[in-house]
Design a protein around this motif. Structure first.
Motif, PDB file in Angstrom:
ATOM      1  N   VAL A 123     119.278 -46.741  26.325  1.00 53.00           N
ATOM      2  CA  VAL A 123     119.615 -46.217  24.999  1.00 53.00           C
ATOM      3  C   VAL A 123     120.601 -47.131  24.288  1.00 53.00           C
ATOM      4  CG1 VAL A 123     120.779 -44.335  23.778  1.00 53.00           C
ATOM      5  CG2 VAL A 123     119.112 -43.816  25.564  1.00 53.00           C
ATOM      6  N   LEU A 124     121.656 -47.562  25.006  1.00 52.25           N
ATOM      7  CA  LEU A 124     122.648 -48.440  24.378  1.00 52.25           C
ATOM      8  C   LEU A 124     122.014 -49.738  23.905  1.00 52.25           C
ATOM      9  CD1 LEU A 124     125.872 -48.073  26.568  1.00 52.25           C
ATOM     10  CD2 LEU A 124     124.953 -46.564  24.808  1.00 52.25           C
ATOM     11  N   ASN A 125     121.176 -50.329  24.747  1.00 47.69           N
ATOM     12  CA  ASN A 125     120.523 -51.583  24.381  1.00 47.69           C
ATOM     13  C   ASN A 125     119.593 -51.406  23.178  1.00 47.69           C
ATOM     14  OD1 ASN A 125     121.599 -53.450  26.289  1.00 47.69           O
ATOM     15  ND2 ASN A 125     120.336 -52.536  27.877  1.00 47.69           N
ATOM     16  N   GLU A 126     118.803 -50.332  23.199  1.00 48.89           N
ATOM     17  CA  GLU A 126     117.827 -50.104  22.129  1.00 48.89           C
ATOM     18  C   GLU A 126     118.498 -49.931  20.785  1.00 48.89           C
ATOM     19  OE1 GLU A 126     114.647 -46.612  20.822  1.00 48.89           O
ATOM     20  OE2 GLU A 126     115.165 -46.852  22.947  1.00 48.89           O
ATOM     21  N   TYR A 127     119.536 -49.079  20.723  1.00 51.70           N
ATOM     22  CA  TYR A 127     120.160 -48.807  19.439  1.00 51.70           C
ATOM     23  C   TYR A 127     121.098 -49.930  18.997  1.00 51.70           C
ATOM     24  CZ  TYR A 127     118.020 -44.276  19.017  1.00 51.70           C
ATOM     25  OH  TYR A 127     117.088 -43.279  18.862  1.00 51.70           O
ATOM     26  N   THR A 128     121.605 -50.712  19.943  1.00 49.44           N
ATOM     27  CA  THR A 128     122.382 -51.893  19.550  1.00 49.44           C
ATOM     28  C   THR A 128     121.460 -52.950  18.953  1.00 49.44           C
ATOM     29  OG1 THR A 128     124.081 -51.498  21.229  1.00 49.44           O
ATOM     30  CG2 THR A 128     123.910 -53.729  20.363  1.00 49.44           C
ATOM     31  N   ARG A 129     120.284 -53.144  19.542  1.00 52.25           N
ATOM     32  CA  ARG A 129     119.316 -54.084  18.965  1.00 52.25           C
ATOM     33  C   ARG A 129     118.936 -53.660  17.545  1.00 52.25           C
ATOM     34  NH1 ARG A 129     116.854 -54.131  24.148  1.00 52.25           N
ATOM     35  NH2 ARG A 129     115.332 -52.566  23.446  1.00 52.25           N
ATOM     36  N   GLU A 130     118.738 -52.366  17.365  1.00 51.89           N
ATOM     37  CA  GLU A 130     118.391 -51.866  16.035  1.00 51.89           C
ATOM     38  C   GLU A 130     119.521 -52.113  15.047  1.00 51.89           C
ATOM     39  OE1 GLU A 130     117.659 -47.517  14.099  1.00 51.89           O
ATOM     40  OE2 GLU A 130     116.435 -47.999  15.859  1.00 51.89           O
ATOM     41  N   ALA A 131     120.759 -51.882  15.479  1.00 51.21           N
ATOM     42  CA  ALA A 131     121.912 -52.116  14.598  1.00 51.21           C
ATOM     43  C   ALA A 131     122.015 -53.587  14.213  1.00 51.21           C
ATOM     44  CB  ALA A 131     123.195 -51.648  15.283  1.00 51.21           C
ATOM     45  N   LYS A 132     121.779 -54.467  15.169  1.00 51.87           N
ATOM     46  CA  LYS A 132     121.874 -55.904  14.884  1.00 51.87           C
ATOM     47  C   LYS A 132     120.768 -56.350  13.931  1.00 51.87           C
ATOM     48  CE  LYS A 132     124.376 -57.233  19.056  1.00 51.87           C
ATOM     49  NZ  LYS A 132     124.362 -57.943  20.355  1.00 51.87           N
ATOM     50  N   ILE A 156     138.394 -49.507   9.721  1.00 52.67           N
ATOM     51  CA  ILE A 156     137.841 -50.243  10.857  1.00 52.67           C
ATOM     52  C   ILE A 156     137.808 -49.326  12.071  1.00 52.67           C
ATOM     53  CG2 ILE A 156     138.276 -52.108  12.506  1.00 52.67           C
ATOM     54  CD1 ILE A 156     139.421 -53.734  10.175  1.00 52.67           C
ATOM     55  N   PHE A 157     136.638 -49.210  12.677  1.00 50.51           N
ATOM     56  CA  PHE A 157     136.444 -48.421  13.891  1.00 50.51           C
ATOM     57  C   PHE A 157     136.289 -49.415  15.029  1.00 50.51           C
ATOM     58  CE2 PHE A 157     134.109 -45.721  16.901  1.00 50.51           C
ATOM     59  CZ  PHE A 157     134.751 -44.495  16.768  1.00 50.51           C
ATOM     60  N   ALA A 158     137.317 -49.538  15.865  1.00 57.04           N
ATOM     61  CA  ALA A 158     137.337 -50.526  16.953  1.00 57.04           C
ATOM     62  C   ALA A 158     137.003 -49.828  18.260  1.00 57.04           C
ATOM     63  CB  ALA A 158     138.704 -51.189  17.047  1.00 57.04           C
ATOM     64  N   TYR A 159     135.900 -50.234  18.886  1.00 58.72           N
ATOM     65  CA  TYR A 159     135.343 -49.506  20.022  1.00 58.72           C
ATOM     66  C   TYR A 159     135.310 -50.360  21.285  1.00 58.72           C
ATOM     67  CZ  TYR A 159     132.002 -46.762  22.785  1.00 58.72           C
ATOM     68  OH  TYR A 159     131.393 -46.032  23.776  1.00 58.72           O
ATOM     69  N   ILE A 160     135.685 -49.713  22.426  1.00 63.64           N
ATOM     70  CA  ILE A 160     135.667 -50.364  23.733  1.00 63.64           C
ATOM     71  C   ILE A 160     134.749 -49.566  24.652  1.00 63.64           C
ATOM     72  CG2 ILE A 160     137.064 -51.347  25.596  1.00 63.64           C
ATOM     73  CD1 ILE A 160     139.549 -50.791  23.790  1.00 63.64           C
ATOM     74  N   GLN A 161     133.735 -50.217  25.191  1.00 60.32           N
ATOM     75  CA  GLN A 161     132.788 -49.555  26.070  1.00 60.32           C
ATOM     76  C   GLN A 161     133.406 -49.303  27.451  1.00 60.32           C
ATOM     77  OE1 GLN A 161     130.556 -47.401  26.576  1.00 60.32           O
ATOM     78  NE2 GLN A 161     128.912 -48.422  25.483  1.00 60.32           N
ATOM     79  N   GLY A 162     132.773 -48.411  28.224  1.00 63.49           N
ATOM     80  CA  GLY A 162     133.292 -48.054  29.547  1.00 63.49           C
ATOM     81  C   GLY A 162     132.738 -48.930  30.659  1.00 63.49           C
ATOM     82  N   GLY A 163     132.693 -48.371  31.880  1.00 67.62           N
ATOM     83  CA  GLY A 163     132.212 -49.118  33.038  1.00 67.62           C
ATOM     84  C   GLY A 163     133.259 -49.346  34.107  1.00 67.62           C
ATOM     85  N   ASN A 173     126.255 -54.390  24.135  1.00 69.14           N
ATOM     86  CA  ASN A 173     125.405 -53.231  23.826  1.00 69.14           C
ATOM     87  C   ASN A 173     126.219 -52.032  23.358  1.00 69.14           C
ATOM     88  OD1 ASN A 173     126.524 -52.432  26.240  1.00 69.14           O
ATOM     89  ND2 ASN A 173     124.599 -52.134  27.327  1.00 69.14           N
ATOM     90  N   ALA A 174     127.377 -52.313  22.765  1.00 72.77           N
ATOM     91  CA  ALA A 174     128.233 -51.245  22.243  1.00 72.77           C
ATOM     92  C   ALA A 174     128.027 -51.000  20.752  1.00 72.77           C
ATOM     93  CB  ALA A 174     129.704 -51.563  22.509  1.00 72.77           C
ATOM     94  N   GLY A 175     127.097 -51.734  20.145  1.00 71.51           N
ATOM     95  CA  GLY A 175     126.846 -51.541  18.717  1.00 71.51           C
ATOM     96  C   GLY A 175     125.924 -50.374  18.416  1.00 71.51           C
ATOM     97  N   PHE A 176     125.566 -49.602  19.438  1.00 69.76           N
ATOM     98  CA  PHE A 176     124.637 -48.474  19.265  1.00 69.76           C
ATOM     99  C   PHE A 176     125.145 -47.442  18.266  1.00 69.76           C
ATOM    100  CE2 PHE A 176     127.635 -47.193  22.468  1.00 69.76           C
ATOM    101  CZ  PHE A 176     127.827 -45.846  22.270  1.00 69.76           C
ATOM    102  N   LEU A 177     126.472 -47.348  18.100  1.00 66.27           N
ATOM    103  CA  LEU A 177     127.054 -46.337  17.212  1.00 66.27           C
ATOM    104  C   LEU A 177     127.310 -46.852  15.798  1.00 66.27           C
ATOM    105  CD1 LEU A 177     129.978 -47.715  17.349  1.00 66.27           C
ATOM    106  CD2 LEU A 177     130.500 -46.035  19.095  1.00 66.27           C
ATOM    107  N   ALA A 178     126.939 -48.104  15.532  1.00 68.02           N
ATOM    108  CA  ALA A 178     127.382 -48.750  14.295  1.00 68.02           C
ATOM    109  C   ALA A 178     126.689 -48.227  13.039  1.00 68.02           C
ATOM    110  CB  ALA A 178     127.191 -50.259  14.399  1.00 68.02           C
TER     111      ALA A 178
END
Length: 300
Positions: free
Chosen positions: A34-43, A78-85, A96-101
């Protein structure tokens, strides 16, 4: 501090084991997809300034997402986001954190995803220093674009880092920097790291209990409160987050509120640790709307 028996901590700090939707392996694979798919779409749909270096190493980079032809727009938050892991997972991160953009930029925000080096190549203390270094770049961008404010966010381990930035002083170069941070959205983070010391999460972290407490946001509530009198902090968890995550998030929200911070707790129904953030790609999602409300942007 957790009251969970030591032999049960591994289970209680493994969010994939608590999903109500899928098996642990399935939920992790689905999350990455999901993260990869929606980040690709955002880009594809947005303007992206990718791979901006804020430090000297390969992973010390940022991606900046804006609506098409709006990079020079003045005043946007500015919304500054840090992914987990857990500071070690290579399959999730800035890339792949651009899914929310998309829904956030559509409402007028600039979204910045922050990358950092991973354990065991560096220590968690070094990661915190890297994120603080990234913040100086973001401050500079905010001032250049006359931003209405910076809103920190992160998921899981990223929420831990974002919370620590609320406690940090950024006044070495410019006394106005700390005031640029107007709020935060902390998503199912771990704020007392000591229970992790007895789990496999700690294998690459190599934290002692003393180290863990020194790097825990729960140890810095007074510092967060001192810097955050004018900030709004939203702390969110999913209904099917592990009980230990729910406990830690609830305790941090109460501690901040008791210390005078404008903190709010959001419990998201029918959501686990993973899809609670995945749904941020949806404009109609309750948490997306709360992010926009925090930044004083319209909910379309």
């Amino acid at each position: 501090m957790s009251s969970i028996p030591e032999q049960e901590l591994e289970y209680h700090y493994s969010p994939s084991r608590w999903s109500h939707r899928m098996s642990p392996q399935e939920v992790l694979e689905s999350h990455n997809k999901v993260l990869n798919e929606y980040t690709r779409e955002a880009k594809w749909c947005l303007d992206v300034e990718a791979d901006i270096s804020y430090g000297s190493t390969e992973k010390q980079k940022l991606d900046v997402y804006t609506q098409k032809n709006s990079a020079g727009k003045k005043g946007s938050p500015i919304f500054a986001y840090i992914q987990g892991g857990f500071w070690q997972e290579t399959s999730v991160g800035r890339e792949n954190a651009g899914f929310l953009a998309q829904p956030l930029t559509a409402a007028g925000a600039t979204v910045i995803t922050i990358g950092h080096e991973l354990c065991p190549d560096v220590s968690l203390d070094e990661i915190l220093s890297e994120v603080k270094q990234a913040m100086y770049f973001i401050f500079k961008l905010a001032k250049e674009r006359h931003s209405s404010g910076i809103y920190l966010s992160g998921h899981c381990a990223g929420a831990t880092l974002a919370a620590m930035m609320l406690a940090a002083s950024f006044q070495d170069d410019d006394a106005f920097d700390s005031e640029l941070i107007k709020g935060a959205v902390l998503l199912s983070g771990v704020y007392d790291l000591r229970p992790l010391v007895k789990t496999s999460v700690n294998d690459p972290l190599r934290l002692t209990e003393e180290d863990a407490w020194k790097l825990s946001p729960a140890n810095f509530v007074k510092d967060i409160a001192r810097h955050s009198a004018q900030r709004d902090v939203l702390i969110a968890v999913g209904e099917y987050d592990p009980p230990e995550f729910r406990r830690q998030n609830g305790e941090l929200e109460k501690s901040l509120r008791d210390s005078g911070v404008r903190a709010r707790y959001m419990d998201i129904p029918d959501a686990d640790h993973f899809n609670m953030v995945e749904k941020l790609c949806q404009p109609s999602y309750s948490l997306t709307k709360e992010c926009l409300r925090l930044m004083k942007l319209p909910n379309k």
